[in-house]
Structures are given as structure tokens and as C-alpha cells.
Write a protein that holds these residues in place. Structure first.
Motif, PDB file in Angstrom:
ATOM      1  N   CYS A 236     -29.267   7.139  11.813  1.00  0.00           N
ATOM      2  CA  CYS A 236     -29.981   5.854  11.796  1.00  0.00           C
ATOM      3  C   CYS A 236     -30.748   5.677  10.491  1.00  0.00           C
ATOM      4  N   HIS A 237     -31.392   6.747  10.053  1.00  0.00           N
ATOM      5  CA  HIS A 237     -32.160   6.715   8.808  1.00  0.00           C
ATOM      6  C   HIS A 237     -31.253   6.365   7.627  1.00  0.00           C
ATOM      7  N   LEU A 238     -30.098   6.997   7.548  1.00  0.00           N
ATOM      8  CA  LEU A 238     -29.197   6.769   6.427  1.00  0.00           C
ATOM      9  C   LEU A 238     -28.560   5.384   6.483  1.00  0.00           C
ATOM     10  N   VAL A 239     -28.185   4.937   7.675  1.00  0.00           N
ATOM     11  CA  VAL A 239     -27.557   3.619   7.811  1.00  0.00           C
ATOM     12  C   VAL A 239     -28.549   2.517   7.448  1.00  0.00           C
ATOM     13  N   HIS A 240     -29.792   2.658   7.912  1.00  0.00           N
ATOM     14  CA  HIS A 240     -30.814   1.653   7.586  1.00  0.00           C
ATOM     15  C   HIS A 240     -31.032   1.546   6.078  1.00  0.00           C
ATOM     16  N   ASN A 241     -30.863   2.669   5.375  1.00  0.00           N
ATOM     17  CA  ASN A 241     -31.083   2.679   3.925  1.00  0.00           C
ATOM     18  C   ASN A 241     -29.822   2.379   3.125  1.00  0.00           C
ATOM     19  N   GLU A 242     -28.694   2.198   3.822  1.00  0.00           N
ATOM     20  CA  GLU A 242     -27.431   1.953   3.141  1.00  0.00           C
ATOM     21  C   GLU A 242     -27.258   0.454   2.897  1.00  0.00           C
ATOM     22  N   LYS A 243     -27.249   0.056   1.654  1.00  0.00           N
ATOM     23  CA  LYS A 243     -27.162  -1.361   1.301  1.00  0.00           C
ATOM     24  C   LYS A 243     -25.808  -1.737   0.701  1.00  0.00           C
ATOM     25  N   ASN A 244     -24.922  -0.745   0.516  1.00  0.00           N
ATOM     26  CA  ASN A 244     -23.693  -1.006  -0.236  1.00  0.00           C
ATOM     27  C   ASN A 244     -22.443  -1.028   0.638  1.00  0.00           C
ATOM     28  N   GLY A 245     -22.435  -1.815   1.682  1.00  0.00           N
ATOM     29  CA  GLY A 245     -21.215  -1.958   2.476  1.00  0.00           C
ATOM     30  C   GLY A 245     -21.257  -1.192   3.779  1.00  0.00           C
ATOM     31  N   VAL A 247     -19.941   1.704   6.802  1.00  0.00           N
ATOM     32  CA  VAL A 247     -19.981   3.162   6.884  1.00  0.00           C
ATOM     33  C   VAL A 247     -18.991   3.624   7.951  1.00  0.00           C
ATOM     34  N   LEU A 248     -18.105   4.536   7.583  1.00  0.00           N
ATOM     35  CA  LEU A 248     -17.176   5.152   8.530  1.00  0.00           C
ATOM     36  C   LEU A 248     -17.735   6.508   8.935  1.00  0.00           C
ATOM     37  N   VAL A 249     -17.927   6.694  10.240  1.00  0.00           N
ATOM     38  CA  VAL A 249     -18.534   7.923  10.761  1.00  0.00           C
ATOM     39  C   VAL A 249     -17.505   8.664  11.609  1.00  0.00           C
ATOM     40  N   PHE A 250     -17.342   9.960  11.360  1.00  0.00           N
ATOM     41  CA  PHE A 250     -16.395  10.762  12.123  1.00  0.00           C
ATOM     42  C   PHE A 250     -17.098  11.584  13.197  1.00  0.00           C
ATOM     43  N   THR A 294     -18.022  -7.568   8.951  1.00  0.00           N
ATOM     44  CA  THR A 294     -18.939  -8.024   9.997  1.00  0.00           C
ATOM     45  C   THR A 294     -19.446  -6.882  10.856  1.00  0.00           C
ATOM     46  N   LEU A 295     -18.758  -5.753  10.831  1.00  0.00           N
ATOM     47  CA  LEU A 295     -19.213  -4.554  11.540  1.00  0.00           C
ATOM     48  C   LEU A 295     -19.589  -3.511  10.500  1.00  0.00           C
ATOM     49  N   LYS A 296     -20.850  -3.064  10.532  1.00  0.00           N
ATOM     50  CA  LYS A 296     -21.335  -2.153   9.498  1.00  0.00           C
ATOM     51  C   LYS A 296     -20.909  -0.710   9.736  1.00  0.00           C
ATOM     52  N   VAL A 297     -20.908  -0.279  10.997  1.00  0.00           N
ATOM     53  CA  VAL A 297     -20.655   1.125  11.295  1.00  0.00           C
ATOM     54  C   VAL A 297     -19.481   1.247  12.267  1.00  0.00           C
ATOM     55  N   LEU A 298     -18.492   2.040  11.896  1.00  0.00           N
ATOM     56  CA  LEU A 298     -17.360   2.338  12.767  1.00  0.00           C
ATOM     57  C   LEU A 298     -17.337   3.832  13.028  1.00  0.00           C
ATOM     58  N   VAL A 316     -18.406   7.675   3.730  1.00  0.00           N
ATOM     59  CA  VAL A 316     -17.901   8.355   4.921  1.00  0.00           C
ATOM     60  C   VAL A 316     -18.938   9.395   5.325  1.00  0.00           C
ATOM     61  N   ILE A 317     -19.258   9.429   6.615  1.00  0.00           N
ATOM     62  CA  ILE A 317     -20.223  10.412   7.119  1.00  0.00           C
ATOM     63  C   ILE A 317     -19.552  11.259   8.196  1.00  0.00           C
ATOM     64  N   ASN A 318     -19.572  12.564   8.014  1.00  0.00           N
ATOM     65  CA  ASN A 318     -19.111  13.483   9.048  1.00  0.00           C
ATOM     66  C   ASN A 318     -20.283  13.801   9.961  1.00  0.00           C
ATOM     67  N   PHE A 319     -20.363  13.092  11.083  1.00  0.00           N
ATOM     68  CA  PHE A 319     -21.427  13.372  12.046  1.00  0.00           C
ATOM     69  C   PHE A 319     -21.268  14.795  12.572  1.00  0.00           C
ATOM     70  N   ASP A 320     -20.018  15.175  12.817  1.00  0.00           N
ATOM     71  CA  ASP A 320     -19.679  16.553  13.189  1.00  0.00           C
ATOM     72  C   ASP A 320     -18.774  17.105  12.104  1.00  0.00           C
ATOM     73  N   LEU A 321     -19.070  18.296  11.611  1.00  0.00           N
ATOM     74  CA  LEU A 321     -18.143  18.937  10.684  1.00  0.00           C
ATOM     75  C   LEU A 321     -16.877  19.321  11.448  1.00  0.00           C
ATOM     76  N   PRO A 322     -15.709  19.100  10.872  1.00  0.00           N
ATOM     77  CA  PRO A 322     -14.476  19.458  11.577  1.00  0.00           C
ATOM     78  C   PRO A 322     -14.314  20.965  11.659  1.00  0.00           C
ATOM     79  N   ASN A 323     -13.659  21.433  12.715  1.00  0.00           N
ATOM     80  CA  ASN A 323     -13.478  22.874  12.869  1.00  0.00           C
ATOM     81  C   ASN A 323     -12.225  23.379  12.156  1.00  0.00           C
TER      82      ASN A 323
END
Length: 417
Positions: A236-245, A247-250, A294-298, A316-323
């Protein structure tokens, strides 16, 4: 080199020119001539390298050059893809390539009614793009025949095996004439893919482009040490501060993706998830909203993300690091495409430090730690040693240290769809 150097006919070149495509990528430079020369192809190339054109352009060229068959009994080319999104994307690309030709094509996939797809098959497509499950279903209903297939493509073959499609693939292949040209494209080349290739390919041309261990130099990578319980707050902190388009989150799992969406919603952040439990309509709606801004976060799982192709995706944000460390390379490859810059940030909790070590070892880089965020864990000193471990351990050799390692969870791609 230009596409005009690849012995493609005028209608194809005109279609490419109209779409603004002039210079073939490395995989296209190698694969197109091989297919035109009737060779089977075994290609290893990362996502975003232009694989679709690499196999579809020469197939279209070969179909244009062939005589019209008397009596339609089925498609002449079959392209198998692991997910609905990727199948649709392949179909959209072929739309461009055949726009100046007489070649017809259609796409079939599960998750929606088959009525319209059956109607499309009755229009006698030359090229059929399909996901294995829906194709098997329609074969069982005797809606179509594969007896005229002359070209077979397995795209993202590694993911089809991960998703448990190997039995379906063998069933489908058994219904295709042995006299055919086969192309197998895969982002990774594990032993299972080699075994499959040996079984279905005939003296293939082997092509390797951009090894999976490489990451694009234009991508700025960073690791955010964070406790598992604080990951959503950090996001949430990073998305709120992201002004450049956008964000794809894995997320590693479907359940995790839905959970992230709910928690972001409570923070007044609009997000949607795509995975195998979502309807086709919902997935396509979310992708469209993400692409048009129109959708900021996927939020996406690894398998569902195959087929996401977004120009100039910044973050791109890896919410979980892949195994699996190779998956990290595929994920961050969604940004930094075509020479553009991009950023790839990865959250890492204590249990994921082993994954961080494996990633650093694979890509041979010391990924920088971000320590100026509000959710830095107390044990941050332990993270600083992970890149050093990777640098000290020769790639491909087991770690013989007696230090107790974190147990890596069993890989389950079926659960991640």
C-alpha cells in the motif's frame, strides 16, 4: 536485418509494415528461416522475445505457398498454449499477420461456452490456436478433426507441463499425422522438456536466445526485506507513492492474490486479480482495464500472467518471491521491454531468504536491499549475507554448508493457476 530479408511474401510484409514491424528479433531471425526450410524447431527464449511471430509468420508463409486442398477436414496448423490469455494474445497477433492474406484462423479455450467457438470452427480456419483442455473436449465431441494438421506448435511448453497437461498433449499428438512439422518453444529447458522434445521432434534446429539466467540491464531491481505480516502495508505504501503508471503484482497462489485485492480495497486502492478461478470475462475485463490505465494495480499468478503484454509497464512487484529462480527472470521480464527502462521490486520475508539466495546465484548479481522503508524488519542484518552466500557458491553446485537451510515448499503450479 529487416523482415524483408527473411523470404516472406508481399502480403505478410505489407501487414508487418502497416503494424510498424520492420526489424525481426533474434529469435525471429533464427526460427523463421528454419521453419521455412521445413525443419522442426526446439527453441528456448524468454517471454517478450517475439516467439509468436517466430513461429506464426513462417507457418502463414508456408500456407500461402501451398495449393488449396479439396475438401476441408480440419485446420492445417495447430498452436497449443497453456492459458486462455496467451491463446487470445497469439490470436490477436495472428490477426495482424494475416490481415493482407486469405488465411483464416480462430482461437478456442475453456472457461466460456463452446457454442461460438464451434461456430467459428465451421468457417474452416487454416490455423487453430487452442488450450489443451478445450481442444480435448471438442475432439471428444467429434466437433473437429486434426487429420489435416501439417504444423504443430507447443508454445510455453514448460508451463503446459507444469500445469499437468502432458497427458492431454500426448493425446492430442496421437490424433495428428506423424508426417508434420513440429515447433516447441519454451522459456526454460528442464529434463522433462528435453524428453518431450526427443519424443515428438525430428532432428530439430535448436535455438537459444537470451538465456534464462540473464536479466535485462534496463530493469532496476531491488529487494525489500519485510516481515510477512507487513507485506500488504508495504505494498500500500509503495502503490500510494507510485505516480508513474500501473503496477503488476505477482502472488504465488490464487488465494493469496484474492486476499491482496481485499486488503488493498480496504486501503482505498482499486485492484483486481487474474487467475484460473476467475471467469474468462472477468479476466479479460481486468486485463483491458489494466492496459488502458483505468486499473492501477493488477494481481496475477505466474500461469495467469502468461499472455500479459503491456507496453511500457514501469513497475513489477513480487509480493511473494518465486520458489523457482527462473520464474523470477520471467516475472521481471514484463517490464523493461524493447529497450525501455523498468523497475522490479521484490518483497522478501525470513522464510523466503533461501529463494533470494537461489535467485542471486542464478543471475549472478548482488541484488540491492532497500532499507529506507517504514516496514524494515529487525533482522535485516541476516538479509545482507544472502547475496554474499550466492557469490561464494559456484552456480549449479549444491551447498554443502552444514548451516540449516530453510525448507523450500513443493512447487505446485496447478495451485498457482
Amino acid at each position: 536485418m529487416l523482415f524483408t530479408s527473411l523470404n516472406l511474401s508481399s502480403p505478410i510484409l505489407q501487414a508487418l509494415d502497416s503494424a510498424g514491424y520492420h526489424t525481426p528479433t533474434p529469435i525471429q531471425q533464427q526460427a523463421i528461416p528454419a521453419v521455412l526450410q521445413h525443419h522442426d524447431v526446439l527453441a528456448c527464449a524468454q517471454t517478450g522475445t517475439g516467439k509468436t511471430a517466430a513461429f506464426s509468420l513462417p507457418i502463414i508463409e508456408r500456407l500461402l505457398a501451398s495449393k488449396t486442398d479439396i475438401g476441408f477436414q480440419g485446420p492445417k496448423a495447430l498452436i497449443l498454449a497453456p492459458t486462455r490469455e496467451l491463446a487470445i494474445q497469439i490470436g490477436e497477433n495472428i490477426d495482424v499477420y494475416v490481415s493482407r492474406t486469405r488465411i483464416k484462423h480462430t482461437v478456442i479455450f475453456g472457461g466460456v461456452s463452446a457454442v461460438n467457438q464451434i461456430a467459428a470452427l465451421r468457417k474452416r480456419p487454416d490455423i487453430l490456436v487452442a488450450t489443451p483442455g478445450r481442444l480435448i473436449d471438442l475432439l471428444n465431441q467429434k466437433v473437429l478433426s486434426l487429420q489435416q494438421v501439417r504444423f504443430l506448435v507447443l508454445d510455453e511448453a514448460d508451463r503446459m507441463l507444469d500445469m499437468g497437461f502432458i497427458k492431454d498433449i500426448r493425446t492430442i499428438i496421437s490424433k495428428i499425422p506423424e508426417k508434420r512439422q513440429t515447433m516447441l518453444f519454451s522459456a526454460t529447458m528442464p529434463s522433462e522438456i528435453e524428453n518431450l522434445a526427443n519424443a515428438i521432434l525430428n532432428k530439430p534446429e535448436r535455438i537459444a536466445v537470451a538465456p534464462v539466467s540473464s536479466t535485462v540491464d534496463t530493469i532496476q531491481q531491488a529487494i525489500y526485506p519485510v516481515a510477512k505480516a507487513d507485506k500488504v502495508d508495504l505494498l500500500c505504501h509503495l502503490v500510494h507513492n507510485e505516480k508513474n503508471g500501473n503496477v503488476l503484482v505477482f502472488s504465488r497462489t490464487k488465494h493469496g492474490a484474492d486476499k491482496i485485492v481485499r486488503k488493498l480495497s480496504k486501503a482505498n486502492i482499486t485492484a483486481q486479480a487474474i487467475h484460473g478461478n476467475k471467469s474468462q470475462q472477468a479476466r479479460q475485463k481486468a486485463l483491458k482495464a489494466f492496459k488502458d490505465g483505468t486499473l492501477k494495480v493488477l494481481i496475477a499468478t505466474d500461469i495467469a500472467a502468461r499472455g500479459i503484454d503491456i507496453d511500457r509497464l514501469q513497475l513489477v512487484i513480487n509480493f511473494d518471491l518465486p520458489n523457482e529462480p527462473e520464474t523470477y527472470v520471467h516475472r521481471i521480464g514484463r517490464t523493461g521491454r524493447a529497450g525501455e527502462s523498468g523497475r522490479a521490486w521484490s518483497f522478501c520475508d525470513t522464510e523466503e531468504r533461501e529463494y533470494l539466495w537461489q535467485i542471486s546465484k542464478l543471475i549472478k548479481q548482488r541484488l540491492p536491499l532497500v532499507e529506507d522503508h517504514p516496514f524494515l524488519p529487525d533482522n535485516v542484518d541476516e538479509y545482507r549475507n544472502e547475496p554474499a552466500r550466492a557469490a561464494a557458491q559456484p552456480s549449479g553446485k549444491p551447498n554443502k554448508s552444514k548451516k540449516k537451510k530453510h525448507k523450500r515448499p513443493h512447487s505446485n503450479y496447478r495451485a498457482a493457476v
